[in-house]
Design a protein around this motif. Structure first.
Motif, PDB file in Angstrom:
ATOM      1  N   LYS A   1       0.820  -1.218   0.000  1.00 57.54           N
ATOM      2  CA  LYS A   1       0.000   0.000   0.000  1.00 57.54           C
ATOM      3  C   LYS A   1       0.853   1.267   0.000  1.00 57.54           C
ATOM      4  CE  LYS A   1      -0.592   0.550   5.030  1.00 57.54           C
ATOM      5  NZ  LYS A   1      -1.560   0.719   6.120  1.00 57.54           N
ATOM      6  N   LEU A   2       2.153   1.150   0.378  1.00 59.99           N
ATOM      7  CA  LEU A   2       3.057   2.295   0.319  1.00 59.99           C
ATOM      8  C   LEU A   2       3.591   2.425  -1.112  1.00 59.99           C
ATOM      9  CD1 LEU A   2       4.697   4.539   1.785  1.00 59.99           C
ATOM     10  CD2 LEU A   2       6.489   2.824   2.130  1.00 59.99           C
ATOM     11  N   ARG A   3       3.441   3.608  -1.689  1.00 59.32           N
ATOM     12  CA  ARG A   3       3.799   3.843  -3.096  1.00 59.32           C
ATOM     13  C   ARG A   3       3.188   2.740  -3.974  1.00 59.32           C
ATOM     14  NH1 ARG A   3       8.582   4.912  -0.238  1.00 59.32           N
ATOM     15  NH2 ARG A   3       9.094   7.124  -0.176  1.00 59.32           N
ATOM     16  N   PRO A   4       1.871   2.613  -3.957  1.00 55.73           N
ATOM     17  CA  PRO A   4       1.223   1.511  -4.671  1.00 55.73           C
ATOM     18  C   PRO A   4       1.442   1.532  -6.177  1.00 55.73           C
ATOM     19  CG  PRO A   4      -0.400   3.120  -3.918  1.00 55.73           C
ATOM     20  CD  PRO A   4       0.892   3.488  -3.282  1.00 55.73           C
ATOM     21  N   TYR A   5       1.875   2.699  -6.707  1.00 55.40           N
ATOM     22  CA  TYR A   5       2.169   2.775  -8.142  1.00 55.40           C
ATOM     23  C   TYR A   5       3.367   1.902  -8.523  1.00 55.40           C
ATOM     24  CZ  TYR A   5       5.129   6.346  -5.971  1.00 55.40           C
ATOM     25  OH  TYR A   5       5.992   7.009  -5.139  1.00 55.40           O
ATOM     26  N   LEU A   6       4.132   1.429  -7.521  1.00 55.87           N
ATOM     27  CA  LEU A   6       5.234   0.509  -7.804  1.00 55.87           C
ATOM     28  C   LEU A   6       4.721  -0.890  -8.122  1.00 55.87           C
ATOM     29  CD1 LEU A   6       7.836   1.603  -5.091  1.00 55.87           C
ATOM     30  CD2 LEU A   6       7.741   2.245  -7.502  1.00 55.87           C
ATOM     31  N   ASP A   7       3.418  -1.129  -7.879  1.00 59.77           N
ATOM     32  CA  ASP A   7       2.745  -2.343  -8.339  1.00 59.77           C
ATOM     33  C   ASP A   7       3.389  -3.606  -7.752  1.00 59.77           C
ATOM     34  OD1 ASP A   7       1.037  -3.962  -9.747  1.00 59.77           O
ATOM     35  OD2 ASP A   7       2.098  -3.775 -11.653  1.00 59.77           O
ATOM     36  N   LYS A   8       3.407  -3.688  -6.432  1.00 56.57           N
ATOM     37  CA  LYS A   8       3.996  -4.836  -5.736  1.00 56.57           C
ATOM     38  C   LYS A   8       2.876  -5.660  -5.093  1.00 56.57           C
ATOM     39  CE  LYS A   8       8.469  -2.630  -4.862  1.00 56.57           C
ATOM     40  NZ  LYS A   8       9.590  -2.476  -3.907  1.00 56.57           N
ATOM     41  N   VAL A   9       2.538  -6.763  -5.739  1.00 56.98           N
ATOM     42  CA  VAL A   9       1.446  -7.631  -5.269  1.00 56.98           C
ATOM     43  C   VAL A   9       1.857  -9.085  -5.474  1.00 56.98           C
ATOM     44  CG1 VAL A   9      -1.042  -8.055  -5.343  1.00 56.98           C
ATOM     45  CG2 VAL A   9      -0.131  -5.903  -6.256  1.00 56.98           C
ATOM     46  N   ILE A  10       1.841  -9.893  -4.413  1.00 62.13           N
ATOM     47  CA  ILE A  10       2.159 -11.311  -4.543  1.00 62.13           C
ATOM     48  C   ILE A  10       1.129 -12.150  -3.779  1.00 62.13           C
ATOM     49  CG2 ILE A  10       4.643 -10.825  -4.724  1.00 62.13           C
ATOM     50  CD1 ILE A  10       4.944 -12.057  -1.898  1.00 62.13           C
ATOM     51  N   VAL A  11       1.089 -13.438  -4.111  1.00 59.73           N
ATOM     52  CA  VAL A  11       0.277 -14.391  -3.345  1.00 59.73           C
ATOM     53  C   VAL A  11       1.229 -15.179  -2.458  1.00 59.73           C
ATOM     54  CG1 VAL A  11      -1.256 -16.384  -3.453  1.00 59.73           C
ATOM     55  CG2 VAL A  11      -1.452 -14.562  -5.157  1.00 59.73           C
ATOM     56  N   ALA A  12       0.970 -15.183  -1.156  1.00 63.03           N
ATOM     57  CA  ALA A  12       1.857 -15.871  -0.213  1.00 63.03           C
ATOM     58  C   ALA A  12       1.813 -17.376  -0.454  1.00 63.03           C
ATOM     59  CB  ALA A  12       1.445 -15.552   1.216  1.00 63.03           C
ATOM     60  N   ASP A  13       3.006 -17.994  -0.601  1.00 64.06           N
ATOM     61  CA  ASP A  13       3.062 -19.445  -0.789  1.00 64.06           C
ATOM     62  C   ASP A  13       3.312 -20.179   0.533  1.00 64.06           C
ATOM     63  OD1 ASP A  13       5.685 -18.803  -0.327  1.00 64.06           O
ATOM     64  OD2 ASP A  13       6.430 -19.480  -2.274  1.00 64.06           O
ATOM     65  N   SER A  14       3.419 -19.405   1.632  1.00 62.83           N
ATOM     66  CA  SER A  14       3.537 -19.993   2.969  1.00 62.83           C
ATOM     67  C   SER A  14       3.207 -18.916   3.999  1.00 62.83           C
ATOM     68  CB  SER A  14       4.948 -20.551   3.206  1.00 62.83           C
ATOM     69  OG  SER A  14       5.906 -19.506   3.182  1.00 62.83           O
ATOM     70  N   ASP A  15       3.078 -19.312   5.248  1.00 60.87           N
ATOM     71  CA  ASP A  15       2.776 -18.349   6.307  1.00 60.87           C
ATOM     72  C   ASP A  15       3.998 -17.482   6.595  1.00 60.87           C
ATOM     73  OD1 ASP A  15       0.468 -19.770   6.352  1.00 60.87           O
ATOM     74  OD2 ASP A  15       0.734 -20.610   8.363  1.00 60.87           O
ATOM     75  N   GLY A  16       3.768 -16.293   7.171  1.00 65.32           N
ATOM     76  CA  GLY A  16       4.876 -15.427   7.532  1.00 65.32           C
ATOM     77  C   GLY A  16       4.391 -14.140   8.152  1.00 65.32           C
ATOM     78  N   VAL A  17       5.314 -13.168   8.241  1.00 65.70           N
ATOM     79  CA  VAL A  17       4.991 -11.835   8.738  1.00 65.70           C
ATOM     80  C   VAL A  17       5.556 -10.816   7.760  1.00 65.70           C
ATOM     81  CG1 VAL A  17       4.962 -12.548  11.158  1.00 65.70           C
ATOM     82  CG2 VAL A  17       7.095 -11.672  10.156  1.00 65.70           C
ATOM     83  N   CYS A  18       4.988  -9.617   7.787  1.00 63.00           N
ATOM     84  CA  CYS A  18       5.448  -8.588   6.860  1.00 63.00           C
ATOM     85  C   CYS A  18       5.342  -7.216   7.498  1.00 63.00           C
ATOM     86  CB  CYS A  18       4.638  -8.629   5.558  1.00 63.00           C
ATOM     87  SG  CYS A  18       2.866  -8.359   5.783  1.00 63.00           S
ATOM     88  N   THR A  19       6.024  -6.264   6.897  1.00 63.16           N
ATOM     89  CA  THR A  19       5.910  -4.876   7.327  1.00 63.16           C
ATOM     90  C   THR A  19       4.456  -4.440   7.221  1.00 63.16           C
ATOM     91  OG1 THR A  19       6.484  -2.594   6.732  1.00 63.16           O
ATOM     92  CG2 THR A  19       6.554  -4.193   4.971  1.00 63.16           C
ATOM     93  N   THR A  20       4.043  -3.517   8.056  1.00 59.92           N
ATOM     94  CA  THR A  20       2.650  -3.064   8.030  1.00 59.92           C
ATOM     95  C   THR A  20       2.345  -2.216   6.800  1.00 59.92           C
ATOM     96  OG1 THR A  20       3.300  -1.223   9.470  1.00 59.92           O
ATOM     97  CG2 THR A  20       2.334  -3.165  10.528  1.00 59.92           C
ATOM     98  N   GLU A  21       3.363  -1.912   5.978  1.00 64.14           N
ATOM     99  CA  GLU A  21       3.121  -1.234   4.704  1.00 64.14           C
ATOM    100  C   GLU A  21       2.680  -2.220   3.624  1.00 64.14           C
ATOM    101  OE1 GLU A  21       2.800   1.724   4.691  1.00 64.14           O
ATOM    102  OE2 GLU A  21       4.132   2.680   6.134  1.00 64.14           O
ATOM    103  N   ILE A  22       2.700  -3.511   3.967  1.00 64.78           N
ATOM    104  CA  ILE A  22       2.150  -4.547   3.097  1.00 64.78           C
ATOM    105  C   ILE A  22       0.866  -5.047   3.739  1.00 64.78           C
ATOM    106  CG2 ILE A  22       2.494  -6.842   2.099  1.00 64.78           C
ATOM    107  CD1 ILE A  22       5.483  -6.282   2.077  1.00 64.78           C
ATOM    108  N   VAL A  23      -0.233  -5.033   2.986  1.00 64.35           N
ATOM    109  CA  VAL A  23      -1.537  -5.406   3.533  1.00 64.35           C
ATOM    110  C   VAL A  23      -1.873  -6.850   3.157  1.00 64.35           C
ATOM    111  CG1 VAL A  23      -3.997  -4.876   3.579  1.00 64.35           C
ATOM    112  CG2 VAL A  23      -2.322  -3.039   3.319  1.00 64.35           C
ATOM    113  N   PRO A  24      -2.113  -7.712   4.143  1.00 58.70           N
ATOM    114  CA  PRO A  24      -2.612  -9.053   3.831  1.00 58.70           C
ATOM    115  C   PRO A  24      -4.103  -8.971   3.476  1.00 58.70           C
ATOM    116  CG  PRO A  24      -1.554  -8.959   6.005  1.00 58.70           C
ATOM    117  CD  PRO A  24      -1.821  -7.564   5.576  1.00 58.70           C
ATOM    118  N   ILE A  25      -4.449  -9.364   2.258  1.00 59.39           N
ATOM    119  CA  ILE A  25      -5.851  -9.360   1.820  1.00 59.39           C
ATOM    120  C   ILE A  25      -6.305 -10.819   1.753  1.00 59.39           C
ATOM    121  CG2 ILE A  25      -7.472  -8.645   0.041  1.00 59.39           C
ATOM    122  CD1 ILE A  25      -5.454  -6.552  -0.866  1.00 59.39           C
TER     123      ILE A  25
END
Length: 572
Positions: free
Chosen positions: A167-191
């Protein structure tokens, strides 16, 4: 029935056009990137794969999602507020039968996972940062564990199958599907996609050009622009039947693989073309090669008018049409022309020319006649040492110091007031350190002279000429040297020479590097006989005109390729 048939025909027509015009996209500048965008646009309009009337409609999916939401009442995945229906004015185009317009919050739980503190994360947990995802492609570049990046800050948890959206600088177009469980920075939104929504399809939904454009109109924050939660949840998306989602994802993946292959091939071809040309030019400029013997034709129209006497020329001549389809090679050709010129290998020597040492005698006489004036340089410059000589000169040429053959007019500058400068602005040409207006201490001249920038950064890392020949009345700032010489042609030769050689040895200072007058006067110059200077300058001008034509042809060709791609895109 008629409407369904029209969608089928549209889908078949689009598929055929995509197959037919991959080559068009391959040839056009930026064509492959545009082809990727087109693929996603068509996919989300229902034009990439055929609809199946046996598929349960998306309206049935929405009913199942409502049941799933009800079963999670009271948990974080239960969104209590009812989102408003999609309004007609929010609908950008008509969807195929069985599709529905929905809000992101209708079909997903946006940011639907719990947060976790750093001291609760185990060492081997996958920790995802935005920097691990490549912009545009969304390829995962690196998979780090928490032990590599221990942090006390709060993280978002995610589970396998969640769509992770930057969601930070979303124009950079960074979207992946998680292939396993984990944690991420809060600038990445789990949908979290609800039942009946394919996670890969959701990923492509969020990467489609229309959504990126929508997001860019909504982001807030100057230094750290991001997409707000409410704007994301309320965003509108097309939803096809579940089986069609799978078919769309499979087709997109198939076409993206082809785009990847085309991109790789294009890159390899471009690198090979540049490398082959660089190797040929390097060999061409090798001082150990035989001297270049040009044709005897007086009017040179193209580089192929030269009769090659060494292999590099034969190679360049044979592959001229292939090598000079990119501006990078034309730019290198320009440099090579100047290099050949200063080495005495661009035009034939004439044994009847008076040698350069005769020209030096004339220059000395002229300087002696000005003894006691500002143009008379009293100190004697040392001769050029053997270790300073980069190559052997043709017969009749001489190695000299720049200050031996020039007259420096820096001391004759007459300042112009700010008021006068405003009056004549635009009336006369202006030259700065690199031919750019960027200073305020300006001086006016009324003569044809040579201007040489003293800015060390430009001299070392230059992408434009450093020496300029100025005609008539002009003004110049105090960050350019003003040079006169014995002969008009000598000034022209020095312009070509200075723009051809490496000036790094003559630059002083680190914080503010520059080439002062003393360093400039010490430059070792290869001096040809005066008649040969005429021939070299004329030949350079002809060849540079050819390079201009090549650049224009490249612009025209790429323009036509872009027009053809535009026409193809319009058909689709």
């Amino acid at each position: 029935m008629t409407r369904s048939l029209s969608f089928v025909h549209s889908r078949l027509r689009v598929s055929d056009l995509l197959e037919q015009h991959f080559d068009t996209a391959f040839a056009a500048p930026g064509g492959i990137a545009r082809l990727r965008e087109l693929i996603l646009t068509l996919a989300m309009q229902g034009k990439l794969v055929e609809q199946d009337p046996n598929d349960p409609p998306a309206s049935e999916l929405l009913k199942e999602i409502e049941k799933e939401k009800a079963s999670h009442e009271g948990t974080k995945t239960r969104r209590k507020e009812k989102l408003p229906p999609v309004k007609p004015e929010e609908v950008p185009y008509e969807l195929p039968k069985g599709w529905e317009w929905v809000r992101l919050g209708d079909i997903t739980d946006y940011n639907g996972r719990n947060n976790i503190s750093g001291d609760e994360i185990t060492p081997n947990t996958w920790l995802l940062d935005l920097e691990d995802i490549e912009k545009g492609t969304s390829r995962l570049l690196y998979r780090a564990t928490f032990s590599e990046r221990q942090s006390k800050s709060t993280k978002s948890t995610f589970q396998k199958g969640d769509v992770l959206y930057g969601k930070l600088r979303p124009y950079l177009d960074k979207v992946i599907v998680a292939d396993s469980d984990g944690v991420c920075t809060t600038e990445i939104v789990p949908i979290v996609p609800f039942h009946g929504l394919n996670a890969e399809f959701l990923r492509w939904l969020l990467k489609r050009p229309a959504f990126l454009a929508h997001v860019n109109s909504l982001i807030y924050g100057v230094k750290m622009p991001r997409l707000g939660t409410d704007d994301a949840v309320m965003s509108v998306h097309p939803l096809p039947p579940f089986p069609e989602q799978h078919r769309i994802v499979a087709r997109i993946d198939q076409l993206m693989v082809r785009c990847d292959a085309l991109e790789k091939l294009r890159k390899e071809r471009a690198e090979k073309r540049l490398a082959v040309h660089a190797a040929a030019i390097k060999q061409l400029l090798d001082p150990s090669l035989c001297a270049f013997a040009p044709s005897r034709e007086e009017n040179l129209s193209t580089l192929r008018a030269f009769v090659p006497s060494c292999d590099p020329f034969a190679f360049l001549d044979q592959h001229f049409g292939e090598l000079y389809t990119v501006k990078e090679n034309v730019a290198e050709l320009r440099k090579a022309i100047l290099q050949l010129a200063v080495m005495g290998r661009l035009v034939p020597q004439d044994p009847n020319d008076p040698p350069a040492r005769e020209l030096l005698k004339e220059i000395e006489k002229e300087k002696a006649s000005h003894e006691g004036t500002k143009t008379r340089r009293k100190e004697k410059l040392p001769p050029v040492k053997s270790e300073e000589v980069p190559y052997q000169l043709p017969q009749g040429w001489e190695w000299v110091r720049f200050g031996e053959i020039t007259i420096n007019r820096d001391g004759e500058r007459v300042p112009i007031s700010k008021e006068d400068r405003e009056k004549i602005k635009g009336e006369y040409d202006y030259y700065g350190a690199s031919g750019v207006i960027d200073k305020v201490n300006d001086f006016i001249f009324d003569k044809s002279l040579l201007l040489i920038g003293e800015d060390g950064a430009n001299l070392i890392n230059r992408s434009t000429p450093i020496a300029f020949f100025a005609h008539g009345k002009y003004w110049v700032n105090n960050h350019a040297h003003v040079i006169d010489a014995h002969d008009y042609i000598l000034l022209l030769w020095l312009e070509k020479y200075i723009n051809a050689i490496d000036l790094k040895p003559y630059v002083t200072g680190s914080a503010q590097p520059k080439m002062n007058q003393a360093k400039m006067n010490s430059i070792a110059v290869a001096l040809p006989p005066l008649p040969e200077q005429h021939r070299i300058v004329a030949c350079i001008d002809q060849l540079m005109a050819l390079c201009d034509i090549l650049d224009q042809q490249i612009d025209a060709a790429t323009g036509k390729q872009s027009e053809l791609l535009d026409a193809v895109m319009a058909l689709v």
